[in-house]
Design a protein around this motif. Structure first.
Motif, short mmCIF file in Angstrom:
data_model
loop_
_atom_site.label_atom_id
_atom_site.label_comp_id
_atom_site.label_asym_id
_atom_site.label_seq_id
_atom_site.Cartn_x
_atom_site.Cartn_y
_atom_site.Cartn_z
N ARG A 1 1.02 -1.05 -0.36
CA ARG A 1 0.03 0.11 0.05
C ARG A 1 0.70 1.21 -0.31
NH1 ARG A 1 -5.20 0.18 1.51
NH2 ARG A 1 -4.88 1.71 2.51
N GLY A 2 0.83 1.89 -1.14
CA GLY A 2 1.61 3.21 -0.73
C GLY A 2 1.51 4.22 -2.26
N VAL A 3 1.80 5.99 -1.85
CA VAL A 3 1.89 6.73 -2.96
C VAL A 3 3.25 7.14 -2.93
CG1 VAL A 3 0.57 8.35 -3.28
CG2 VAL A 3 -0.78 6.64 -2.47
N ILE A 4 3.45 7.20 -3.98
CA ILE A 4 5.00 7.97 -4.69
C ILE A 4 4.37 9.16 -5.65
CG2 ILE A 4 5.66 6.37 -6.21
CD1 ILE A 4 8.18 5.98 -5.65
N VAL A 5 5.68 10.10 -5.59
CA VAL A 5 5.10 11.45 -6.83
C VAL A 5 6.48 11.79 -7.35
CG1 VAL A 5 4.82 13.61 -6.93
CG2 VAL A 5 3.26 12.42 -5.39
N LEU A 6 7.26 11.46 -8.19
CA LEU A 6 8.53 12.11 -8.67
C LEU A 6 8.46 13.25 -9.16
CD1 LEU A 6 9.79 8.19 -8.57
CD2 LEU A 6 9.79 9.61 -7.29
N GLY A 7 9.45 13.89 -9.37
CA GLY A 7 9.26 15.04 -9.84
C GLY A 7 10.55 15.02 -10.24
N ASN A 8 11.01 16.06 -12.18
CA ASN A 8 12.04 16.11 -12.58
C ASN A 8 12.53 17.39 -13.36
OD1 ASN A 8 14.85 15.06 -13.39
ND2 ASN A 8 13.43 14.52 -15.53
N ARG A 9 13.19 18.65 -12.60
CA ARG A 9 13.09 19.64 -13.19
C ARG A 9 14.74 19.46 -14.28
NH1 ARG A 9 15.78 24.05 -12.60
NH2 ARG A 9 17.77 23.28 -11.23
N VAL A 10 14.31 19.65 -15.60
CA VAL A 10 15.01 19.86 -17.13
C VAL A 10 15.59 21.18 -16.56
CG1 VAL A 10 13.99 17.86 -17.98
CG2 VAL A 10 12.98 20.04 -18.18
N SER A 11 16.67 21.30 -17.39
CA SER A 11 17.82 21.81 -17.35
C SER A 11 16.72 23.62 -18.12
CB SER A 11 19.03 22.49 -18.43
OG SER A 11 18.54 21.74 -19.71
N ASP A 12 16.17 23.65 -19.37
CA ASP A 12 15.01 24.59 -19.65
C ASP A 12 13.81 24.78 -19.29
OD1 ASP A 12 13.42 22.35 -20.30
OD2 ASP A 12 13.06 22.18 -21.75
N GLY A 13 14.20 24.71 -17.34
CA GLY A 13 12.72 25.43 -16.43
C GLY A 13 11.45 24.44 -16.68
N LYS A 14 11.32 23.39 -17.34
CA LYS A 14 10.41 22.55 -17.50
C LYS A 14 10.55 21.58 -16.37
CE LYS A 14 8.92 24.20 -21.77
NZ LYS A 14 7.99 24.71 -21.50
N ALA A 15 9.16 21.49 -15.97
CA ALA A 15 9.39 20.18 -14.61
C ALA A 15 8.16 19.30 -15.60
CB ALA A 15 8.14 21.39 -13.61
N GLN A 16 8.70 17.82 -15.10
CA GLN A 16 8.26 16.25 -15.22
C GLN A 16 7.93 16.08 -13.94
OE1 GLN A 16 11.13 14.22 -17.43
NE2 GLN A 16 10.73 14.62 -19.35
N VAL A 17 6.64 15.56 -13.41
CA VAL A 17 5.96 15.00 -12.55
C VAL A 17 5.66 13.52 -12.85
CG1 VAL A 17 4.48 14.64 -10.32
CG2 VAL A 17 5.37 16.88 -11.95
N MET A 18 4.75 12.64 -12.47
CA MET A 18 4.82 11.11 -11.99
C MET A 18 4.19 10.82 -10.88
SD MET A 18 7.21 8.83 -14.75
CE MET A 18 8.29 9.21 -16.14
N VAL A 19 3.71 10.12 -11.24
CA VAL A 19 3.12 9.46 -9.77
C VAL A 19 2.22 7.73 -9.93
CG1 VAL A 19 0.63 9.69 -8.69
CG2 VAL A 19 1.48 11.50 -9.06
N LYS B 1 -2.04 -0.77 -6.60
CA LYS B 1 -3.33 -1.05 -6.40
C LYS B 1 -4.38 -1.96 -5.34
CE LYS B 1 -2.67 -3.56 -10.63
NZ LYS B 1 -3.61 -2.47 -11.80
N SER B 2 -3.30 -2.03 -4.74
CA SER B 2 -4.50 -1.56 -3.34
C SER B 2 -5.26 -1.12 -2.78
CB SER B 2 -3.83 -2.40 -2.22
OG SER B 2 -2.70 -1.80 -2.03
N THR B 3 -4.51 0.48 -3.24
CA THR B 3 -4.80 2.10 -2.52
C THR B 3 -5.30 3.05 -3.99
OG1 THR B 3 -2.64 1.02 -2.03
CG2 THR B 3 -3.09 3.99 -1.06
N THR B 4 -6.04 2.60 -4.78
CA THR B 4 -5.76 2.97 -5.73
C THR B 4 -7.74 3.30 -5.70
OG1 THR B 4 -7.44 1.48 -6.91
CG2 THR B 4 -5.49 2.57 -7.71
N ALA B 5 -8.81 2.55 -4.36
CA ALA B 5 -10.07 2.72 -3.91
C ALA B 5 -9.69 4.18 -2.95
CB ALA B 5 -10.26 1.99 -3.61
N GLN B 6 -8.21 4.72 -2.28
CA GLN B 6 -8.25 5.55 -2.05
C GLN B 6 -7.62 6.93 -2.31
OE1 GLN B 6 -6.41 2.77 1.93
NE2 GLN B 6 -7.22 4.63 2.77
#
Length: 872
Positions: free
Chosen positions: A794-812, A816-821
């Motif tokens: 059971r878990g939630v993970i958020v990863l960010g990635n800041r690239v050199s041109d000022g853009k930001a990427q985010v993945m979440v 599966k056992s946590t998607t109900a919440q």
């Protein structure tokens, strides 16, 4: 029993014997008439003649005109297959008088053809006349000897014809056939007239008035006659049938459809739909229409899909519709050779469209069944559902109506139309056809056609016949003003056949007017769009017309090259190649043609080589005037969909390429100099496009390519002939460096993984982790998320990635056992809304991006994660 083919031949022969010019059927695509989607009546090709805007060498004509009524105002599509006489495609037999004979002769001809030539019993006929037309009734009664008690007087609704709210109009007389007392229905004009006993077979229109805006009727100086008799209807009578689908032509097609689909009941309406639709589709494709998402192509697509749907209903397991073409060719190919010549194209286009529809038909039917399962019996199908089937699954409305009809349901068409208005209404896109170059026939009907002198000269002394501003005649225009000008003769070529109009000047004393374009009206009047730069231009003024000779020369190089290209494409790719459109201007040529797949680079080289070989042979260009039939016998290629007159111009390049063409051309192919293809692309399903350049522009293009190649050779420090190998080597080295960098990033991330996992916070059994990387690889982030989800149930993970041109990427990532919440998509939207970003995804994974520095990205993630943790 007369066959359909014999009846058609008898009609033409009868009127030819009475000094009528036998005129071949025009294309289904109206020439010079942007108001029509398809030719829908026999008189369409003579419309400008009736209006006085076009002159012909003859004053009486006869034809068997192919017509389509499947779009726009005249649309019989929904009734096809369920009635005895509705068709999307039909042939209209007609005889016409252009100010020659009138009522007496027209009625006599009709009577003689029906009773003497075809042998119909006079007692089986019934006649109607316009209620105010005493003259027509008197002719029928006193001269023909037709019984007065079998002549019905009918009001304007049925027996007075008009082309529009104003213009030519007049009364009609109609001839009906009595199928007998055993069939319900009464004579026309009686309360029982809607029955099927008395069937109209021939309508004779007497154009004798010019209707004014105030409703008054002014007598025409030269009354005309326009008649129409449906070939299918008269064939059913001659063959002793009461249903058009029982005639020889349709029975041949119906039996073939039965064979292909396995259907046993030859009276099944779906077999009639297939038999009708194969005629419409085949002739439209032969005339240059192909399935598409707008205008004529969209109507064609609807008809093909409707036929495929009915074939599916009949039990067809495989693609079948394209296999019907051979049977149609057997029935109509002798009278319409374009079917024979285009058989391969027709079959290929139908098969491709069938294949596309087969991929969506099953899904669409499943969606229909699913959506209607909860509806009460006989409940109306919501228009919103019909629109969804159309918009998402490619189901035209009439298909949904067909399926609904089988369930004894109707579709809420009004609601469907409202949904269609919310987006581009593809089915009505024919309204976008340009009318910018059309002018009122009242304005030009008294003008003599423009004499074109531009084949032989580029300068001429001419007279101004008319000046038009906003479509209305004016006597004079001055410096700074713009207008369309009609000259009595002109060296300026008017845009047609893909060739753009000439530009140049009109001069006279203190006058200077720039001609910026030349267009055509009514197919025979040249409209010169002029900007007056000095002095004044007046009607009846004598001026010197000079075309821009340099501009013309560049255009004709491209035009002549187009003819050579067409011939070579057919030699290299096959005779299925047919021109489907072109644009020839001073910069380049654009040539569209039928072909079902991209052209290989080797074939393109071969095409280019052969065209240049024909150029080097310096073939003489010879133009010849002859009749259309003589031109075809001569071997000239005609482009279906083009409107040709009785006399045509043949362009012959040394026997290598021979086409009908009214454009301007080189004196010999060597004048073209050089031909270079610069692009080959897809335009639509089954249509490819080649763009090419010629002459000096081709030479300049080659020089520029050589210049760039030498620059690249200098950058790679390699000889010109080894540039490709040098660039390939650099690209391989770059890929290796990228791979090494990627491995370093992954190694660095792996080395830090334990430190990152130390940041995990557990709240109420759910593990939370977020971290921001700098210039990391997206694959690294995905691998990290997968590893986290494997490590924690059971878990939630958020990863960010800041690239050199000022853009930001985010993945979440969310286990599966946590998607109900927690939904990954909801969480990423919360984060990215704080950094002007967007994203989305599945409940267990989402990604997106925005604009943020490291602090802003950290803050956005931290804020959203805190809110999430507080609510767990």
């Amino acid at each position: 029993m007369l066959t359909t083919q014999q009846i058609r031949a008898k009609f033409i022969a009868f009127f030819a014997a009475h000094n009528h010019q036998a005129v071949r059927s025009s294309s289904l695509i109206p020439g010079n008439d942007p108001t029509l989607l398809f030719v829908n009546a026999g008189m369409v090709q003579f419309k400008d003649v009736f209006l006085g805007a076009e002159k012909r060498k003859y004053s009486r004509a006869a034809s068997s005109q192919r017509c389509v009524r499947a779009g726009g105002k005249h649309n019989d599509l929904d009734q096809v297959g369920y009635t005895a006489r509705h068709h999307t495609f039909f042939e209209m037999l007609g005889n016409f008088s252009f100010g020659d004979y009138f009522k007496r002769e027209a009625i006599q001809y009709a009577w003689d053809f029906l009773t003497k030539e075809l042998g119909l019993p006079a007692e089986k006929l019934w006649v109607t006349v316009f209620e105010e037309d005493d003259e027509a009734e008197k002719i029928w009664r006193d001269e023909i000897g037709f019984p007065a008690d079998k002549i019905s007087r009918i009001g304007a609704k049925d027996n007075f014809w008009q082309m529009g709210d104003t213009g030519p109009c007049g009364p009609c007389t109609e001839i009906f056939y009595d199928h007998g007392e055993d069939i319900p229905g009464g004579p026309p004009g009686t309360p029982e007239e809607d029955g099927d006993r008395f069937i109209e077979i021939w309508n004779l229109v007497f154009m004798q008035f010019d209707k004014q805006a105030d409703g008054s009727l002014l007598p025409l100086p030269k009354p005309c006659v326009d008649t129409g008799m449906g070939l299918e209807r008269i064939a059913s009578i001659m063959q002793g049938k009461h249903n058009n689908y029982d005639i020889d032509l349709f029975q041949h097609l119906i039996k073939k459809a039965s064979e292909l689909t396995g259907a046993k009941d030859l009276g099944d309406p779906s077999l009639k739909v297939v038999a009708d639709h194969i005629r419409t589709c085949s002739f439209l494709i032969a005339d240059g229409v192909l399935p598409s998402n707008e205008g004529r192509g969209y109507v064609l697509r609807r008809i093909i899909r409707r036929a495929a749907r009915h074939g599916n209903k009949l039990g067809a397991k495989d693609l079948f519709f394209h296999q019907m073409v051979q049977s149609l060719v057997e029935q109509m190919g002798a009278d319409y050779p374009e079917l024979v010549e285009n058989q391969h194209n027709i079959e290929a286009a139908l098969k491709a469209e069938e294949q596309k529809f087969a991929e969506t038909l099953e899904i669409g039917l499943q969606e229909y069944q699913k959506a209607t399962k909860s509806l009460a019996d006989n409940a109306t199908i919501p228009g919103e559902l019909a629109f969804k089937l159309y918009d998402t699954f490619g189901f035209p409305l009439d298909l949904t109506q067909d399926v609904a009809r089988e369930d004894n349901r109707v579709v809420d068409v009004d609601a469907f139309d409202r949904c269609m208005e919310a987006q581009k209404d593809r089915s009505r896109s024919h309204k976008q056809f340009s009318q910018s170059n059309q002018i009122s026939t009242d304005v030009i009907k008294n003008l003599a056609p423009t004499v074109f002198t531009g084949y032989d000269s580029t300068t001429a002394e001419v007279n101004v016949q008319m000046i038009l501003v906003d479509g209305k005649p004016v006597e004079e225009i001055h410096a700074g003003e713009t207008a369309f000008v009609v000259l009595d003769s002109t060296p300026f070529y008017a845009e047609s056949g893909g060739q753009v109009g000439d530009v140049g000047v009109l001069e006279s004393g203190g006058l200077m007017a720039e001609v910026v374009d030349t267009q055509k009206a009514a197919g025979q009047f040249h409209l010169h769009q002029v900007n007056v730069t000095k002095g004044s231009l007046k009607t009846q003024q004598a001026v010197v017309a000079k075309i821009d000779d340099n501009y013309r020369q560049q255009v004709i190089l491209n035009h002549s090259a187009t003819h050579l290209l067409h011939k070579v494409l057919r030699d290299v790719l096959g005779t299925h190649v047919q021109q489907k459109g072109s644009l020839v201007n001073a910069d380049k040529l654009r040539f569209d043609f039928s072909h079902n797949q991209p052209i290989s680079q080797n074939d393109l080289y071969e095409v280019e080589t052969r065209v240049n070989q024909a150029i080097r042979e310096n073939l003489a260009a010879v133009d010849k005037e002859m009749s259309y039939d003589e031109a075809i016998d001569y071997g000239a290629m005609a482009l279906f969909g083009e409107k040709y007159g009785d006399d045509v111009r043949v362009m012959d390049f040394g026997g290598f390429s021979v086409e009908l063409c009214g454009g301007t051309h080189v004196h010999a192919t060597g004048d073209i100099g050089l031909f270079k293809i610069i692009q080959e692309t897809s335009v639509a399903s089954g249509i490819r496009r080649i763009e090419a350049i010629t002459g000096d522009k081709a030479v300049h293009w080659v020089q520029q390519q050589e210049k760039q190649l030498k620059s690249m050779a200098a950058l790679t420090n390699a000889p010109v002939d080894l540039v490709t190998e040098a660039v390939t080597k650099l690209m391989d080295q770059n890929k290796n460096l990228e791979k090494q960098l990627d491995e370093l990033n992954k190694a660095q991330a792996s080395a830090n993984i334990n430190d990152i996992y130390n940041q995990v916070i557990e709240i109420n059994g759910v593990n939370f982790l977020y971290h921001v990387f700098n210039d990391s690889n997206a694959d690294v982030l995905r691998d990290f998320i997968d590893a986290f989800k494997s490590k924690y149930e059971r878990g939630v993970i958020v990863l960010g990635n800041r690239v050199s041109d000022g853009k930001a990427q985010v993945m979440v990532g969310v286990t599966k056992s946590t998607t109900a919440q927690v939904k990954a998509g909801d969480l990423i939207k919360s984060i990215l809304s704080q950094v002007n970003g967007r994203g989305g995804g599945r409940p267990d994974f989402a990604q997106g991006g925005g604009e943020a520095d490291e602090n802003q990205l950290n803050k956005a993630i931290e804020t959203s994660m805190k809110q999430l943790r507080d609510n767990i």
